[in-house]
Design an enzyme around this catalytic site. Structure first.
Site, mmCIF file in Angstrom:
data_model
loop_
_atom_site.group_PDB
_atom_site.id
_atom_site.type_symbol
_atom_site.label_atom_id
_atom_site.label_comp_id
_atom_site.label_asym_id
_atom_site.label_seq_id
_atom_site.Cartn_x
_atom_site.Cartn_y
_atom_site.Cartn_z
ATOM 1 N N LYS A 78 0.861 -1.190 0.000
ATOM 2 C CA LYS A 78 0.000 0.000 0.000
ATOM 3 C C LYS A 78 0.893 1.235 0.000
ATOM 4 O O LYS A 78 1.872 1.284 0.740
ATOM 5 C CB LYS A 78 -0.902 -0.028 1.247
ATOM 6 C CG LYS A 78 -1.921 1.107 1.302
ATOM 7 C CD LYS A 78 -2.812 0.994 2.534
ATOM 8 C CE LYS A 78 -3.906 2.055 2.548
ATOM 9 N NZ LYS A 78 -4.818 1.918 3.711
ATOM 10 N N SER A 158 -9.912 2.256 2.624
ATOM 11 C CA SER A 158 -8.955 2.934 1.779
ATOM 12 C C SER A 158 -7.958 1.993 1.109
ATOM 13 O O SER A 158 -7.322 2.368 0.130
ATOM 14 C CB SER A 158 -8.176 3.964 2.598
ATOM 15 O OG SER A 158 -7.392 3.307 3.595
ATOM 16 N N SER A 182 -10.359 0.200 6.997
ATOM 17 C CA SER A 182 -9.745 0.180 5.662
ATOM 18 C C SER A 182 -9.048 -1.104 5.250
ATOM 19 O O SER A 182 -8.624 -1.226 4.104
ATOM 20 C CB SER A 182 -8.756 1.328 5.531
ATOM 21 O OG SER A 182 -9.456 2.518 5.307
HETATM 22 N N1 GLN Z 1 -13.425 4.867 5.867
HETATM 23 C C1 GLN Z 1 -12.847 5.390 7.072
HETATM 24 C C2 GLN Z 1 -12.421 6.805 6.875
HETATM 25 O O1 GLN Z 1 -12.608 7.299 5.828
HETATM 26 C C3 GLN Z 1 -11.716 4.530 7.524
HETATM 27 C C4 GLN Z 1 -10.482 4.733 6.744
HETATM 28 C C5 GLN Z 1 -9.351 3.895 7.233
HETATM 29 O O2 GLN Z 1 -9.542 2.915 7.932
HETATM 30 N N2 GLN Z 1 -8.155 4.308 6.875
HETATM 31 O O3 GLN Z 1 -11.903 7.428 7.753
#
Ligand code: GLN
Length: 493
Positions: A78, A158, A182
């Site tokens: 990532k 994400s 995410s």
């Molecule tokens: N979808 C959540 C956010 O937008 C979690 C994102 C994540 O876990 N990095 O904050």
């Protein structure tokens, strides 16, 4: 040679050790698959030269009988993990051209164990999102489509690039991060396995920070066993991260086939949210039945503060983000847009460098931390966080070993379908996952079936602190009962 990309990570590891194929062969097979899959936009940077060089070194070690636990295994990273000498963007324009001169602890441990880096995977900008549509490098398309439809779906976010690449057989596994869901949400959307370990299990050193008290690294892979193998290499104490825990890393792989006999699995009634599709309810009940059949005891439990988790998360996470992202000022990293003085340079750099969602979070975070609002928002959110953690502690004190919930409130949605709605709509994706980050607990998402249109659905298991082994055991039992998730047909190649 393409069938080398369909092996599980465990099969590839064993095949490499048994010298049935070389690290270079399996790496080349993946490089070819990645080149054919550019329509998915899963990678921000492909690094075939680095990959081949690492693979050749692996082959030499394997030939000398010296391979590490991941020797020659090609992985995707990532693009939130700093990689020495390879651009790291966090999915943001503001970090374009940033080439770290250091390696994150998690990736350095993967390379220590012999893994091969295929490239850097796309993600939501600074990991803020649930669909990979906030990336400055364009959205990732899910390898999944509804049968008979050409409409593009999101891979979740994400870690959308990680999940898409693993499901599309572009790598054997990928690193990911999870601040509010995410790892688990994209895993559920793509029929892959994703685990967010206990806060402190993996070092955050060299991982671009979003919300430091919630961020955790973890793997996405195609099987529970593969995720266990990867996590063992990624985890461990790191003196460079003061929040990393000095606790021994067990052999997670050995836990996968341990079974669930005698375990007590909690079903939290508060996770039965309004408007949840009947098929998710059904899947959840089926998951409980599988675990019961395998010898676990199923009990109903209550986590009464669950419905405060999402609103509290969207105060805590932006607050920490606004503080963490203050470092991107045009002076120290990446993009700089000149202005007539330093203030104008800051303003122009940030205006051009940050996307809309990131700006929204910085504004919310700055607001909830400002004098006059700090007590009303931030302090209250922190108190709710304590209540959420206590809810879990009370359940575990009753002898519950793990908690079973759906991973997401729906299957994958269409590209642009949700992005045009209000941001709150998008935030609802995390309703089952954010509680786990707020409490610092481990959570795993495991494929458990499909919705009516054939798209993957996942179940989540939540564990006690530093008891990822029980999650691997229970996820292993679900995987065994549900059968391993199918892989999507390669329409993109
Ligand atoms: N979808 C959540 C956010 O937008 C979690 C994102 C994540 O876990 N990095 O904050």
């Amino acid at each position: 040679m393409t069938e080398l990309t369909s092996l599980t990570l465990a099969e590839a590891r064993d095949g490499l050790r048994g010298r049935r194929f070389s690290a270079l062969e399996i790496t080349d097979a993946h490089i070819a698959a990645i080149e054919k899959a550019r329509a998915l936009n899963a990678f921000i940077a492909e690094t075939p030269d680095v990959a081949r060089q690492m693979a050749k070194a692996s082959d030499e070690r394997l030939a000398a009988g010296q391979g590490g636990p991941l020797e020659g295994v090609p992985l995707g990273i990532k693009d939130l993990f700093c990689t020495k000498g390879t651009q790291t963007t966090a999915g943001s324009r503001i970090l374009k051209g940033f080439v770290p001169h250091y390696e994150s602890t998690v990736t350095s441990q993967l390379w220590r164990d012999g893994a091969v880096m295929l490239g850097k995977l796309n993600l939501d900008e600074f990991a803020m999102g649930s669909s990979n549509e906030t990336s400055a490098y364009g959205p990732v398309k899910s390898p999944w489509r509804r049968p008979g439809s050409n409409a593009d779906l999101v891979p979740g976010g994400s870690s959308g690039g990680s999940a898409a690449a693993v499901a599309a057989r572009l790598c054997l596994g990928a690193t990911a991060t999870d601040t509010g869901g995410s790892i688990r949400q994209p895993a559920a959307f793509t029929g892959t396995v994703g685990i967010k370990p206990t806060y402190g299990r993996c070092s955050r050193w060299g991982v671009v920070a979003f919300a430091s008290s919630l961020d955790q690294a973890g793997p996405i892979a195609r099987t529970v066993q593969d995720a266990a193998i990867m996590l063992r290499s990624m985890a461990g104490h790191d003196p460079k991260d003061t929040t990393s825990a000095d606790i021994a890393v067990p052999d997670f792989e050995a836990a996968v086939s341990r079974g669930v006999k005698g375990l007590k699995i909690g079903i939290p009634k508060e996770y039965r949210v309004e408007g949840m599709p009947a098929e998710i309810e059904r899947l959840w009940a089926e998951g409980a039945a599988w675990l019961r059949d395998a010898g676990a005891e199923i009990v109903e439990v209550s986590l009464p503060n669950t419905h405060y988790a999402l609103p509290a998360y969207y105060i805590v996470a932006p607050a920490e983000a606004s503080s963490n992202l203050a470092r991107y000022d045009g002076v120290r990293y990446g993009l700089r847009v000149p202005g007539k003085d330093i203030v104008e340079m800051y303003e122009k750099t940030r205006a051009e460098g940050f996307g809309k969602e990131v700006k929204r979070r910085i504004m919310i975070g700055t607001y909830v931390l400002s004098a006059g609002y700090y007590d009303a928002y931030y302090v209250r959110a922190q108190k709710i966080r304590t209540l959420i953690r206590r809810d879990f502690e009370a359940v575990y004190a009753q002898g519950v070993d793990a908690i079973l919930t759906p991973a997401t409130p729906s299957a994958a949605f269409g590209l642009a379908e949700m992005a045009t709605a209000s941001p709150v709509e998008m935030y609802l994706n995390d309703v089952f996952t954010v509680t786990v980050n707020m409490a610092g607990l481990p959570g795993i998402s495991v494929p458990a079936g499909t919705d009516a249109s054939g798209l993957p659905l996942g179940l989540q298991l939540i564990g006690r602190p530093f008891d990822e082994e029980t999650l691997f055991a229970a996820a292993g039992a679900i995987e065994k009962a549900a059968g391993r998730a199918e892989l999507p047909a390669a329409w993109w190649a």
